[in-house]
Design a protein around this motif. Structure first.
Motif, PDB file in Angstrom:
ATOM      1  N   SER A   1       0.805  -1.227   0.000  1.00  0.00           N
ATOM      2  CA  SER A   1       0.000   0.000   0.000  1.00  0.00           C
ATOM      3  C   SER A   1       0.839   1.278   0.000  1.00  0.00           C
ATOM      4  O   SER A   1       0.301   2.369  -0.087  1.00  0.00           O
ATOM      5  N   ILE A   2       2.150   1.136   0.078  1.00  0.00           N
ATOM      6  CA  ILE A   2       3.039   2.308   0.107  1.00  0.00           C
ATOM      7  C   ILE A   2       3.775   2.386  -1.229  1.00  0.00           C
ATOM      8  O   ILE A   2       4.656   1.583  -1.501  1.00  0.00           O
ATOM      9  N   PRO A   3       3.413   3.365  -2.073  1.00  0.00           N
ATOM     10  CA  PRO A   3       4.027   3.471  -3.406  1.00  0.00           C
ATOM     11  C   PRO A   3       5.417   4.117  -3.367  1.00  0.00           C
ATOM     12  O   PRO A   3       5.641   5.222  -3.865  1.00  0.00           O
ATOM     13  N   ALA A   4       6.365   3.413  -2.768  1.00  0.00           N
ATOM     14  CA  ALA A   4       7.725   3.928  -2.594  1.00  0.00           C
ATOM     15  C   ALA A   4       8.401   4.235  -3.928  1.00  0.00           C
ATOM     16  O   ALA A   4       9.323   5.051  -3.977  1.00  0.00           O
ATOM     17  N   HIS A   5       7.933   3.622  -4.997  1.00  0.00           N
ATOM     18  CA  HIS A   5       8.537   3.862  -6.313  1.00  0.00           C
ATOM     19  C   HIS A   5       8.353   5.298  -6.783  1.00  0.00           C
ATOM     20  O   HIS A   5       9.056   5.755  -7.675  1.00  0.00           O
ATOM     21  N   ARG A   6       7.453   6.046  -6.159  1.00  0.00           N
ATOM     22  CA  ARG A   6       7.184   7.439  -6.543  1.00  0.00           C
ATOM     23  C   ARG A   6       8.117   8.432  -5.854  1.00  0.00           C
ATOM     24  O   ARG A   6       7.981   9.637  -6.034  1.00  0.00           O
ATOM     25  N   VAL A   7       9.050   7.934  -5.059  1.00  0.00           N
ATOM     26  CA  VAL A   7       9.980   8.812  -4.348  1.00  0.00           C
ATOM     27  C   VAL A   7      11.378   8.628  -4.937  1.00  0.00           C
ATOM     28  O   VAL A   7      11.915   7.523  -4.973  1.00  0.00           O
ATOM     29  N   VAL A   8      11.934   9.734  -5.395  1.00  0.00           N
ATOM     30  CA  VAL A   8      13.245   9.735  -6.053  1.00  0.00           C
ATOM     31  C   VAL A   8      14.130  10.784  -5.378  1.00  0.00           C
ATOM     32  O   VAL A   8      13.677  11.493  -4.483  1.00  0.00           O
ATOM     33  N   ASN A   9      15.374  10.912  -5.848  1.00  0.00           N
ATOM     34  CA  ASN A   9      16.218  11.931  -5.219  1.00  0.00           C
ATOM     35  C   ASN A   9      15.894  13.314  -5.768  1.00  0.00           C
ATOM     36  O   ASN A   9      15.059  13.460  -6.658  1.00  0.00           O
ATOM     37  N   ARG A  10      16.559  14.330  -5.273  1.00  0.00           N
ATOM     38  CA  ARG A  10      16.229  15.723  -5.621  1.00  0.00           C
ATOM     39  C   ARG A  10      16.456  16.065  -7.081  1.00  0.00           C
ATOM     40  O   ARG A  10      15.994  17.102  -7.554  1.00  0.00           O
ATOM     41  N   ASN A  11      17.162  15.194  -7.803  1.00  0.00           N
ATOM     42  CA  ASN A  11      17.398  15.404  -9.229  1.00  0.00           C
ATOM     43  C   ASN A  11      16.551  14.489 -10.107  1.00  0.00           C
ATOM     44  O   ASN A  11      16.724  14.455 -11.314  1.00  0.00           O
ATOM     45  N   GLY A  12      15.672  13.717  -9.484  1.00  0.00           N
ATOM     46  CA  GLY A  12      14.824  12.806 -10.232  1.00  0.00           C
ATOM     47  C   GLY A  12      15.444  11.455 -10.499  1.00  0.00           C
ATOM     48  O   GLY A  12      14.900  10.660 -11.264  1.00  0.00           O
ATOM     49  N   LEU A  13      16.576  11.158  -9.873  1.00  0.00           N
ATOM     50  CA  LEU A  13      17.236   9.864 -10.065  1.00  0.00           C
ATOM     51  C   LEU A  13      16.571   8.779  -9.229  1.00  0.00           C
ATOM     52  O   LEU A  13      16.171   9.023  -8.088  1.00  0.00           O
ATOM     53  N   LEU A  14      16.502   7.587  -9.777  1.00  0.00           N
ATOM     54  CA  LEU A  14      15.902   6.447  -9.102  1.00  0.00           C
ATOM     55  C   LEU A  14      16.928   5.805  -8.170  1.00  0.00           C
ATOM     56  O   LEU A  14      17.346   4.664  -8.340  1.00  0.00           O
ATOM     57  N   THR A  15      17.353   6.555  -7.173  1.00  0.00           N
ATOM     58  CA  THR A  15      18.417   6.081  -6.287  1.00  0.00           C
ATOM     59  C   THR A  15      17.980   4.933  -5.381  1.00  0.00           C
ATOM     60  O   THR A  15      18.831   4.206  -4.882  1.00  0.00           O
ATOM     61  N   GLY A  16      16.699   4.737  -5.199  1.00  0.00           N
ATOM     62  CA  GLY A  16      16.221   3.649  -4.352  1.00  0.00           C
ATOM     63  C   GLY A  16      15.963   2.349  -5.092  1.00  0.00           C
ATOM     64  O   GLY A  16      15.524   1.373  -4.502  1.00  0.00           O
ATOM     65  N   ARG A  17      16.268   2.314  -6.372  1.00  0.00           N
ATOM     66  CA  ARG A  17      15.914   1.151  -7.204  1.00  0.00           C
ATOM     67  C   ARG A  17      16.499  -0.163  -6.710  1.00  0.00           C
ATOM     68  O   ARG A  17      15.898  -1.214  -6.863  1.00  0.00           O
ATOM     69  N   GLN A  18      17.679  -0.138  -6.091  1.00  0.00           N
ATOM     70  CA  GLN A  18      18.313  -1.385  -5.648  1.00  0.00           C
ATOM     71  C   GLN A  18      17.597  -2.020  -4.461  1.00  0.00           C
ATOM     72  O   GLN A  18      17.860  -3.159  -4.130  1.00  0.00           O
ATOM     73  N   HIS A  19      16.660  -1.304  -3.862  1.00  0.00           N
ATOM     74  CA  HIS A  19      15.951  -1.835  -2.702  1.00  0.00           C
ATOM     75  C   HIS A  19      14.621  -2.504  -3.071  1.00  0.00           C
ATOM     76  O   HIS A  19      13.906  -2.962  -2.186  1.00  0.00           O
ATOM     77  N   PHE A  20      14.315  -2.560  -4.351  1.00  0.00           N
ATOM     78  CA  PHE A  20      13.107  -3.235  -4.809  1.00  0.00           C
ATOM     79  C   PHE A  20      13.402  -4.699  -5.103  1.00  0.00           C
ATOM     80  O   PHE A  20      14.564  -5.093  -5.223  1.00  0.00           O
TER      81      PHE A  20
END
Length: 113
Positions: free
Chosen positions: A57-76
């Motif tokens: 229920s938490i759409p974490a994929h919609r949160v990126v870094n301040r430049n729009g980079l998908l820095t959290g991608r490795q945690h999926f």
């Protein structure tokens, strides 16, 4: 004797904000931290989102870094899951970055007045 106010849970506050990000929009870790009154706590927002992975229920994929980079991608669960979920919502991603980040940026401080 006066009762102590209930303590807030920062992670739960992060989750509440992330659940409000509209489909097809993105925000940043820092924007969430600032909205919650914890400017400078962008990493804590990231940690909260890492911990949220079991919760669909938490759409974490919609949160990126301040430049729009998908820095959290490795945690999926898969290396391309974050990008795939964004693209399913109509967000264009090029080289692990939201292509039209400025146009799609959702600022909770402005949107949640």
């Amino acid at each position: 004797m006066k009762e102590e106010p209930a303590k807030k849970n920062f992670f739960e506050d992060v989750y509440a904000v992330v659940r409000l990000i509209p489909s097809g929009r993105v925000t940043s870790y820092g924007a969430i931290a600032s909205y919650l009154g914890s400017k400078g706590s962008a990493r804590m927002v990231g940690w909260a989102l890492i911990a949220s992975q079991p919760f669909a229920s938490i759409p974490a994929h919609r949160v990126v870094n301040r430049n729009g980079l998908l820095t959290g991608r490795q945690h999926f669960e898969e290396p391309d899951a974050m990008q795939r979920r964004l693209e399913e919502e109509g967000v264009r991603v090029e080289n692990n970055q939201v292509a039209n980040f400025t146009e799609l940026f959702w600022d909770p401080a402005k949107e949640l007045l």
